[in-house]
Write an enzyme that holds these catalytic residues in place. Structure first.
Site, PDB file in Angstrom:
ATOM      1  N   LYS A  65       0.846  -1.199   0.000  1.00 50.10           N
ATOM      2  CA  LYS A  65       0.000   0.000   0.000  1.00 50.10           C
ATOM      3  C   LYS A  65       0.880   1.248   0.000  1.00 50.10           C
ATOM      4  O   LYS A  65       1.953   1.258   0.626  1.00 50.10           O
ATOM      5  CB  LYS A  65      -0.883  -0.036   1.256  1.00 50.10           C
ATOM      6  CG  LYS A  65      -1.984   1.030   1.293  1.00 50.10           C
ATOM      7  CD  LYS A  65      -2.835   0.839   2.548  1.00 50.10           C
ATOM      8  CE  LYS A  65      -3.911   1.885   2.704  1.00 50.10           C
ATOM      9  NZ  LYS A  65      -4.711   1.675   3.925  1.00 50.10           N
ATOM     10  N   SER A 111      -9.626   1.766   3.220  1.00 51.02           N
ATOM     11  CA  SER A 111      -8.745   2.514   2.347  1.00 51.02           C
ATOM     12  C   SER A 111      -7.767   1.644   1.546  1.00 51.02           C
ATOM     13  O   SER A 111      -7.236   2.102   0.547  1.00 51.02           O
ATOM     14  CB  SER A 111      -7.936   3.514   3.176  1.00 51.02           C
ATOM     15  OG  SER A 111      -7.093   2.858   4.089  1.00 51.02           O
ATOM     16  N   SER A 143      -9.709  -0.475   7.260  1.00 51.10           N
ATOM     17  CA  SER A 143      -9.055  -0.398   5.960  1.00 51.10           C
ATOM     18  C   SER A 143      -8.443  -1.670   5.409  1.00 51.10           C
ATOM     19  O   SER A 143      -7.951  -1.657   4.304  1.00 51.10           O
ATOM     20  CB  SER A 143      -7.983   0.670   5.970  1.00 51.10           C
ATOM     21  OG  SER A 143      -8.325   1.719   6.793  1.00 51.10           O
TER      22      SER A 143
END
Lengths: 497, 481
Positions: free
Chosen positions: A79, A154, A178
């Site tokens: 990420k 997210s 997330s």
């Protein structure tokens, strides 16, 4: 089956038996990204050159007998809020559009030690603030199972990359929901480890007392393997645990006999989509048949969970994001009168709407005159919520429920309704407020063929038990049951695009 | 009528001392002063995303030491907090400090003013990090930032408003400085900014119970500036009140060159720092065993040392006070005595020649250019009569400038006492011959004239003549006349 459909251990034995070389596997994955990513938008940065270099290097280490790890040679992605030395780390924000860290996050270093191949950096909500990956400054990510829908957030880019086979696994980060929520939306497995189990060094801070890094994978055993590699003490993170990390793969046994599983009534009430509720009831049946003892429990403080979480998280965020002022790195406005003006313009132009909203809210709850009414009260609520969960764990070993009240929704459906978006987090934030570990695993599909996520919350530092339960569930309903069906669905989406 | 006499000045201090730890408070970067800009820095020092602070245990220990030496209570549980404000020298835009649970609280330091002892209470001592430094006006394109100081550990010592004059504030600061130096907590070099003070001042008519409105004075970089600022600000406040004006709660900046202060910001403009707990650093539990260990390891403090000098060495209170007020000076004295010098004599040399030269040459007392053993040797050769007192002062000057061993200086320059009649008698005769007036005076009973004659002889011998022998020779020769 094609290479990208295989699990870590399956690929591991291909590599070991020299049926596929690491450079060849890496090339295959890079080609796949090249072919698919315009459709899904998982990646912000593809580190092609570096990945091929790493692949050659790891192959050499492996051939020289200097490497013994199940992760050796497995291509993965990280990420974009996890720092990677020499590789752009943007947090999907204009503010860090040009930021190249001079250091690796602790977790990235650990994966490199294990011979992991970094394919690139995956998309996310800006600064991890969002539940749909729609707030990224750079691009939208589409759900590979239905490209009209969001991948969740997210860590949406990470979940989409795993689901579409653009990475074998990903590292995501977790503040609110997330990891688990995008895992659920994309039919993947994801774990939020106990706070302190994994070092936060190099994870760009959102809310320091909640943030954790965790893997997104296709199977429970992949998840256990990756977590085992990244967990453990790091002298650079004062909040990381000194506990000895158990071998999580030892927990991968199909046996839940005598395990007490509590299902809070609050987790399956009317606010939850009917298909999801039914999936939870089905899971109760599966676990009961396997010998677990399932019972209804109650956690009456559930209604305070979301406000408590948002007050504390945003307070911390307002402070953590204050450093982006255009002075030291990242975006700086082009025209300004003086220091203060530079800082103001930089922040106005560098941050997106949702980030600004959260900074303002966080600043507000910490301001004099409001501190006691909001922040201080939320801290007290946090203690009470933790206590209630602690009490619930006296009568069970696992708390089970859905990951989210809905499955993946349509792009644009909630982006303009922040409150609705925040409520998406209701079932995932309790584990963050309390610091407890929680695993998300696929548990069937809804009427639109979208995956449903089941959540298993464990006791502090008891990842092993939720892995055991998750593995048992996965094995009982069929190993890779979702993913083989998923692969077809993904392929159809590509054709449609 | 002197209006100032009708007012009482009330002063509280906030003192920042840089801790003498070798590494910074949250990383392993060096705390050394100087260095090219941004060379004592890591990604953490400049607040790069993803970096985390890890509390340096030595910082906690140093703060406990400071607390114990100033009679504070040590908190068993303490934590760090964030103080939020934007400024380019603060890389994370928050300072990691302590808010509601300081590491030490409720202490005091005793001062003595006009022979009366007075306790100045300390409200709290907390730990925090220093910020970087903006460098303006050197480039046409803008200002630059140097983050070498960013993350250097500080303690902030906050007193109660217990001081009533600039002199009391000075005494408190002298006392505090000595304690911090003795305990090794801080080197307290004001010129390098390692000791800084903000002063809170208010005035009130003596008859009035409640305190007046206070102002806070910043940018005080020397003891002299602190004293001048207190005097100027109390005068300003009294004049303001006397002319019917009002004092506003505000922060003022002292301009030491002009000797005036001006308003920086009023309370209405005061910043809201939005303090809240620093969750990157777990709370610190300080067990009492550790505190006791630190207490046992504390060195002798200035007050105890002063008493010992008076009792053990018979030094006058004034001398003992001056010498012990500086750890460097006091250590120098101790070493000199350890090397065999008579304490009283060593004290006289330090109080006289040494302090004079330090002041004259602008040398700090921790940078005395020769070792204590040299002073001990000098005292030794004086006592053995190898050199005269007059010569000794010259040797001392030379020692200070060259750092050479006094024995070597005496040998090289041939400064030993001249004590043989064969050399001195012609000198005495010559002086008598050249000064008939003084000789006549002496003969007439003015014995003072002998002193003058001796002085002339000393000059002739460049101070090396043995005073006893030369005195004897004069008396003999004058008798013969």
């Amino acid at each position: 089956m094609e290479l990208h459909e295989l699990s870590i251990s399956q690929l591991g034995s291909l590599i070991k038996n020299k049926e596929v070389s690491i450079p060849k596997l890496t090339r295959y994955m890079l080609d796949r990204i090249e072919k698919l990513d315009s459709a899904y938008g998982c990646y912000i940065t593809v580190a092609e050159e570096k990945a091929m270099e790493q692949a050659a290097d790891v192959q050499a280490r492996l051939d020289g007998g200097n490497l013994d790890s199940p992760l050796a040679g497995i291509p993965m992605a990280v990420k974009d809020n996890i720092c990677t030395k020499g590789i752009l780390t943007t947090c999907a924000s204009r503010m860090l559009y040009n930021f190249i860290p001079p250091y690796d996050a602790h977790v990235v270093g650990k994966l490199y030690e294990n011979g992991a191949i970094l394919l690139g950096k995956v998309n996310m909500d800006e600064f991890a603030m969002g539940s749909s990956t729609e707030s990224s400054y750079f691009k939208k990510t589409f759900n590979p199972l239905d490209t009209e829908r969001v991948p969740g957030g997210s860590s949406g880019g990470a979940a989409a990359a795993v689901a579409s086979g653009e990475a074998i696994y990903c590292l995501g980060s977790y503040t609110g929901g997330s990891i688990r929520q995008p895992a659920a939306f994309c039919g993947c497995v994801g774990i939020k480890p106990t706070y302190g189990l994994v070092s936060r060094f190099g994870l760009v801070a959102y809310a320091s007392s909640f943030d954790q890094v965790g893997p997104l994978t296709r199977t429970v055993s992949d998840c256990a393997m990756v977590l085992g590699a990244i967990a453990g003490h790091d002298p650079m993170d004062a909040t990381s645990t000194r506990k000895r990390i158990p071998d999580y793969t030892k927990a991968l046994v199909q046996d839940v006999r005598g395990l007490r599983i509590g299902i809070p009534g609050e987790f399956v009430d009317d606010s939850v989509d009917e298909d999801i509720r039914n999936a939870v009831f089905k899971a109760i049946q599966v676990f009961s048949e396997q010998g677990a003892e399932c019972k209804e429990i109650s956690i009456p403080v559930m209604e305070y969970v979301v406000p408590t979480y948002y007050i504390i998280a945003l307070a911390e965020a307002s402070s953590n994001l204050a450093r982006y002022d255009g002075v030291k790195y990242g975006y700086r406005t082009s025209e300004y009168k003086d220091l203060i003006d530079m800082c103001k313009r930089t922040r106005s132009e560098g941050f997106g709407t949702e980030v600004k909203r959260r900074i303002l809210l966080g600043t507000y709850v910490l301001s004099s005159g409001y501190f006691d009414a909001y922040y201080k009260k939320a801290l007290k609520a946090r203690t009470i919520i933790s206590r209630e969960f602690g009490r619930a764990f006296e009568e069970c070993d696992i708390i089970m429920g859905p990951v989210a009240p809905t499955t993946a929704y349509k792009i644009g459906e909630k982006i303009n309704d922040p409150l609705k978006m925040y409520m998406e987090d209701i079932f995932t934030v309790p584990a963050n407020i309390t610091g407890l570990p929680a695993l998300a695993i696929p548990a069937g599909i809804d009427r639109n063929n979208m995956p449903i996520g089941l959540q298993l919350i464990g006791k502090r530092f008891d990842e092993s038990t939720i892995f055991r339960a998750g593995y048992t569930f996965e094995q009982t309903i069929g190993s890779n049951w979702t993913s083989s069906r998923m692969n077809n669905q993904v392929n159809n989406q590509v054709k449609n695009k | 009528m002197n209006r100032e006499k009708d007012y009482e000045v009330v002063i509280g201090l906030e003192v920042h001392a840089e801790l003498a730890t070798s590494s910074k408070i949250f990383c392993s970067c060096s705390t050394e002063f100087g260095g090219l800009p941004n060379t004592h820095c890591c990604p953490g020092c400049i607040g790069m995303p993803g970096t985390l602070p890890v509390l340096n245990k030595n910082v906690v220990e140093f703060a406990i030491r400071a607390g114990l030496a100033t009679n504070c209570e040590i908190s068993g549980f303490t934590k760090m907090d964030r103080k939020n404000y934007f400024y380019p020298d603060l890389p994370r835009a928050y300072q990691i400090s302590q808010y509601d649970i300081p590491i030490c609280k409720d202490g005091f330091i005793e001062i003595e003013i006009n022979g009366v002892k007075k306790k100045i209470r300390i409200a709290r001592i907390h730990i925090e990090e220093d910020a970087g430094k903006l460098v303006h006006d050197q480039w046409s394109t803008g200002s630059l930032v140097d983050y070498n100081r960013s993350g250097v550990p500080l303690i902030e010592i906050v007193t109660y408003p217990d001081m009533n004059s600039a002199e009391e504030a000075r005494l408190f600061l002298e006392g505090l400085k000595a304690i911090l130096q003795y305990t090794g907590v801080s080197d307290c070099k004001m010129q390098e900014g390692s000791l800084r003070a903000d002063v809170n001042i208010s005035v009130k008519p003596k008859s009035q119970e409640e305190l007046g409105v206070r102002t806070e004075m910043k940018n005080l970089n020397s003891f002299r500036a602190i004293i001048r600022a207190i005097e100027a600000e109390s005068r300003r406040q009294i004049e303001e009140l006397e002319s019917g004006g009002k004092i506003y709660r505000e922060t003022r900046r002292w301009d030491d060159e002009k000797g005036v202060s001006f308003s920086m910001r009023s309370k209405e403009e005061a910043q809201d720092y939005r303090y809240f707990p620093e969750s990157d650093i777990p709370p610190v539990i300080i067990d009492s065993e550790w505190v006791e260990e630190i207490r046992k390891s504390l060195p002798e403090l200035p007050e105890t040392r002063k008493r010992r000098y008076m009792e053990e060495y018979g030094l006058p209170a004034y001398d003992a006070e001056i010498i012990t007020s500086s750890k460097a000076l006091s250590d120098f004295f101790e070493e000199t005595v350890k090397n065999g010098a008579n304490a009283k004599t060593a004290s006289n040399w330090i109080m006289g020649e040494l302090l004079r030269l330090l002041k004259e040459k602008g040398v700090e007392d921790d940078s005395i250019p020769f070792p204590p053993v040299h002073l001990a040797k000098l005292i030794d050769i004086i006592e053995k009569g190898i050199i005269t007192g007059t010569i000794a002062k010259k040797v001392f000057d030379n020692m200070f400038d060259s750092g050479k061993d006094p024995v070597a200086i005496v040998d090289e320059q041939g400064l030993k006492v001249v004590a043989d009649t064969g050399t001195l008698l012609p000198v005495v005769k010559k002086v008598i011959e050249n000064n008939p007036g003084s000789v006549a005076d002496y003969k007439a009973g003015k014995t003072k004239a002998l002193g003058f004659l001796m002085g002339q002889a000393m000059r002739e011998t460049k101070g090396k003549a043995d005073p006893k022998l030369i005195n004897q020779l004069f008396i003999e020769e004058l008798e013969k006349l």
